[in-house]
Design an enzyme around this catalytic site. Structure first.
Site, PDB file in Angstrom:
ATOM      1  N   ASN A  15       0.844  -1.200   0.000  1.00 12.88           N
ATOM      2  CA  ASN A  15       0.000   0.000   0.000  1.00 12.88           C
ATOM      3  C   ASN A  15       0.877   1.247   0.000  1.00 12.88           C
ATOM      4  O   ASN A  15       1.989   1.256   0.531  1.00 12.88           O
ATOM      5  CB  ASN A  15      -1.016  -0.003   1.152  1.00 12.88           C
ATOM      6  CG  ASN A  15      -0.416  -0.127   2.536  1.00 12.88           C
ATOM      7  OD1 ASN A  15       0.656  -0.703   2.703  1.00 12.88           O
ATOM      8  ND2 ASN A  15      -1.098   0.403   3.523  1.00 12.88           N
ATOM      9  N   ILE A  16       0.363   2.271  -0.669  1.00 11.94           N
ATOM     10  CA  ILE A  16       1.104   3.525  -0.847  1.00 11.94           C
ATOM     11  C   ILE A  16       0.159   4.669  -0.490  1.00 11.94           C
ATOM     12  O   ILE A  16      -0.751   4.984  -1.267  1.00 11.94           O
ATOM     13  CB  ILE A  16       1.602   3.666  -2.310  1.00 11.94           C
ATOM     14  CG1 ILE A  16       2.426   2.440  -2.728  1.00 11.94           C
ATOM     15  CG2 ILE A  16       2.421   4.953  -2.475  1.00 11.94           C
ATOM     16  CD1 ILE A  16       2.691   2.325  -4.229  1.00 11.94           C
ATOM     17  N   ASN A  66      -0.919   8.675   0.911  1.00 12.76           N
ATOM     18  CA  ASN A  66      -0.648  10.009   0.390  1.00 12.76           C
ATOM     19  C   ASN A  66      -1.159  11.053   1.382  1.00 12.76           C
ATOM     20  O   ASN A  66      -2.198  10.838   2.014  1.00 12.76           O
ATOM     21  CB  ASN A  66      -1.367  10.156  -0.970  1.00 12.76           C
ATOM     22  CG  ASN A  66      -0.994  11.422  -1.692  1.00 12.76           C
ATOM     23  OD1 ASN A  66      -1.496  12.505  -1.378  1.00 12.76           O
ATOM     24  ND2 ASN A  66      -0.100  11.312  -2.645  1.00 12.76           N
ATOM     25  N   TYR A  90      -4.612  11.846   1.256  1.00 12.22           N
ATOM     26  CA  TYR A  90      -5.404  10.650   1.601  1.00 12.22           C
ATOM     27  C   TYR A  90      -6.000   9.884   0.425  1.00 12.22           C
ATOM     28  O   TYR A  90      -5.701   8.722   0.238  1.00 12.22           O
ATOM     29  CB  TYR A  90      -6.524  11.001   2.604  1.00 12.22           C
ATOM     30  CG  TYR A  90      -6.026  11.207   4.014  1.00 12.22           C
ATOM     31  CD1 TYR A  90      -4.766  11.751   4.256  1.00 12.22           C
ATOM     32  CD2 TYR A  90      -6.807  10.866   5.114  1.00 12.22           C
ATOM     33  CE1 TYR A  90      -4.297  11.940   5.550  1.00 12.22           C
ATOM     34  CE2 TYR A  90      -6.341  11.047   6.425  1.00 12.22           C
ATOM     35  CZ  TYR A  90      -5.081  11.591   6.626  1.00 12.22           C
ATOM     36  OH  TYR A  90      -4.613  11.775   7.899  1.00 12.22           O
ATOM     37  N   GLU A 136      -3.047  -4.669  -2.998  1.00  8.97           N
ATOM     38  CA  GLU A 136      -3.583  -5.569  -4.018  1.00  8.97           C
ATOM     39  C   GLU A 136      -3.623  -4.889  -5.380  1.00  8.97           C
ATOM     40  O   GLU A 136      -3.235  -5.458  -6.397  1.00  8.97           O
ATOM     41  CB  GLU A 136      -5.009  -6.018  -3.657  1.00  8.97           C
ATOM     42  CG  GLU A 136      -5.112  -6.803  -2.368  1.00  8.97           C
ATOM     43  CD  GLU A 136      -5.342  -5.934  -1.140  1.00  8.97           C
ATOM     44  OE1 GLU A 136      -4.738  -4.848  -1.043  1.00  8.97           O
ATOM     45  OE2 GLU A 136      -6.121  -6.345  -0.283  1.00  8.97           O
ATOM     46  N   CYS A 153     -10.711  -3.063  -4.416  1.00  5.51           N
ATOM     47  CA  CYS A 153      -9.775  -4.080  -4.915  1.00  5.51           C
ATOM     48  C   CYS A 153     -10.519  -5.320  -5.419  1.00  5.51           C
ATOM     49  O   CYS A 153     -10.119  -5.926  -6.416  1.00  5.51           O
ATOM     50  CB  CYS A 153      -8.775  -4.458  -3.822  1.00  5.51           C
ATOM     51  SG  CYS A 153      -7.579  -3.143  -3.496  1.00  5.51           S
TER      52      CYS A 153
HETATM   53  N1  THU Z   1      -5.224  -1.528   2.619  1.00 10.46           N
HETATM   54  C1  THU Z   1      -4.650  -2.355   1.697  1.00 10.46           C
HETATM   55  O1  THU Z   1      -3.599  -2.041   1.123  1.00 10.46           O
HETATM   56  N2  THU Z   1      -5.261  -3.522   1.439  1.00 10.46           N
HETATM   57  C2  THU Z   1      -6.344  -4.009   2.105  1.00 10.46           C
HETATM   58  O2  THU Z   1      -6.766  -5.123   1.851  1.00 10.46           O
HETATM   59  C3  THU Z   1      -6.990  -3.177   3.126  1.00 10.46           C
HETATM   60  C4  THU Z   1      -6.475  -1.806   3.282  1.00 10.46           C
HETATM   61  C5  THU Z   1      -4.513  -0.287   2.967  1.00 10.46           C
HETATM   62  C6  THU Z   1      -5.147   0.990   2.535  1.00 10.46           C
HETATM   63  C7  THU Z   1      -4.568   1.954   3.544  1.00 10.46           C
HETATM   64  O3  THU Z   1      -3.273   2.367   3.107  1.00 10.46           O
HETATM   65  C8  THU Z   1      -4.394   1.140   4.806  1.00 10.46           C
HETATM   66  O4  THU Z   1      -4.406  -0.217   4.379  1.00 10.46           O
HETATM   67  C9  THU Z   1      -5.473   1.375   5.848  1.00 10.46           C
HETATM   68  O5  THU Z   1      -6.728   1.225   5.292  1.00 10.46           O
END
Ligand code: THU
Length: 146
Positions: free
Chosen positions: A50-51, A53, A56, A63, A101
């Protein structure tokens, strides 16, 4: 939990790859780090994290990072995705993909075949089919003329 999963050794390899990707998670705002690994039909594994910002909403989930990396390199057929996470308390739990996702997976994956592996760590995982997590999902087939 659904019965269908991929080969155990391959699942363990995917957990390892997703955990490697987790180390690159950029999550300074939520502190919730996520790593994903995506298995193509050809047997290659793409990873993503996850990236977040400062504004937000431009943030991206692990994923989708993995799917977009793969599609941008010509891969459009996938067998499975594996997701691992580390919360702000450094705990690990089964982390299910968000609705956005799941919808992105609907675009490229057969919901009756595509396996979603939620892993807490090595040897500790649960498998689901996309159709279980996205029942009555909307996909490319819905836009085809009957
Ligand atoms: N997030 C993911 O990358 N995948 C998930 O399955 C659930 C949520 C991330 C988004 C955000 O950066 C952080 O987790 C909190 O929601």
């Amino acid at each position: 939990m659904g019965e269908k999963c991929i080969d155990k050794l391959l699942a363990e390899q995917m957990i390892e790859k997703a955990t490697e990707a987790l180390a690159y998670a950029y999550a300074p705002y939520s502190g919730f780090k996520v790593g994903a690994s995506l298995l193509t039909s050809a047997g290659e594994i793409y990873t993503g994290c996850n990236i977040e910002n400062a504004a937000y909403s431009p943030g991206n989930c692990a994923e989708r990072t993995a799917v977009f990396k793969a599609v941008s390199e010509g891969q459009k057929e996938f067998k499975a995705i594996c997701i691992v996470n580390e919360g702000p308390d450094h705990g690990h739990d089964y982390c299910a993909p968000c609705g956005v996702c799941r919808q992105v997976m609907m675009e490229f994956c057969d919901p009756e075949e595509f396996v979603i592996i939620l892993a807490k760590g090595a040897g500790d995982y649960r498998c689901y089919l996309l159709e279980e997590l996205q029942p009555l999902g909307f996909g490319p087939g819905n836009l085809k003329k009957s």
